[in-house]
Design a protein around this motif. Structure first.
Motif, PDB file in Angstrom:
ATOM      1  N   LYS A  20      56.056 -35.235   1.447  1.00  0.00           N
ATOM      2  CA  LYS A  20      55.851 -34.694   0.102  1.00  0.00           C
ATOM      3  C   LYS A  20      56.864 -35.289  -0.870  1.00  0.00           C
ATOM      4  N   GLU A  36      52.809 -29.514  -6.988  1.00  0.00           N
ATOM      5  CA  GLU A  36      53.293 -29.161  -5.659  1.00  0.00           C
ATOM      6  C   GLU A  36      52.269 -28.371  -4.865  1.00  0.00           C
ATOM      7  N   THR A  39      49.672 -30.740  -3.512  1.00  0.00           N
ATOM      8  CA  THR A  39      50.284 -31.590  -2.492  1.00  0.00           C
ATOM      9  C   THR A  39      50.488 -30.817  -1.200  1.00  0.00           C
ATOM     10  N   ASP A  40      50.952 -29.571  -1.306  1.00  0.00           N
ATOM     11  CA  ASP A  40      51.117 -28.738  -0.114  1.00  0.00           C
ATOM     12  C   ASP A  40      49.774 -28.505   0.578  1.00  0.00           C
TER      13      ASP A  40
END
Length: 114
Positions: A20, A36, A39-40
């Motif tokens: 990440k 985020e 992306t997670d």
């Protein structure tokens, strides 16, 4: 989509296991907004999967989708008058090509735009 593309480009660049933080650094280097949460989610979905297998599974799913090509033509062909309707656009395109050829009368530079 940006997350997927960045991940794939990172893999192509030689990083076998992008993190990440790697993606975040790339996003920041080009001034793009880093999400985020997305992306997670992406990393949770690709965790413990081989990238090649994921791409192959995606291709199979995309192949199953109808693109409106031959299947639509087959349905239209069953309608009875579809062959004559299909021939009309071909005739029209020939007429357009003939008109273009006739307009080539050598009027200076304007013939470059035909």
């Amino acid at each position: 989509m940006k997350v997927v593309a960045t991940f794939l480009l990172t893999k192509l660049g030689g990083n076998e296991s992008p993190t990440k933080d790697d993606l975040k650094n790339i996003f920041e280097s080009v001034g793009a907004e880093f999400d985020e949460v997305k992306t997670d989610l992406f990393f949770s979905l690709v965790k413990d999967h081989d990238l090649t297998e994921l791409i192959a599974a995606g291709r199979e799913k995309m192949a199953a989708l109808s693109s409106g090509g031959p299947a639509v033509a087959m349905v239209a062909g069953a309608a009875g008058n579809a062959p004559s309707a299909a021939a009309e656009p071909v005739a029209e395109s020939k007429k357009v090509e003939e008109e273009k050829e006739e307009s080539d009368d050598g009027e200076g530079m304007m013939s470059l735009f035909d």
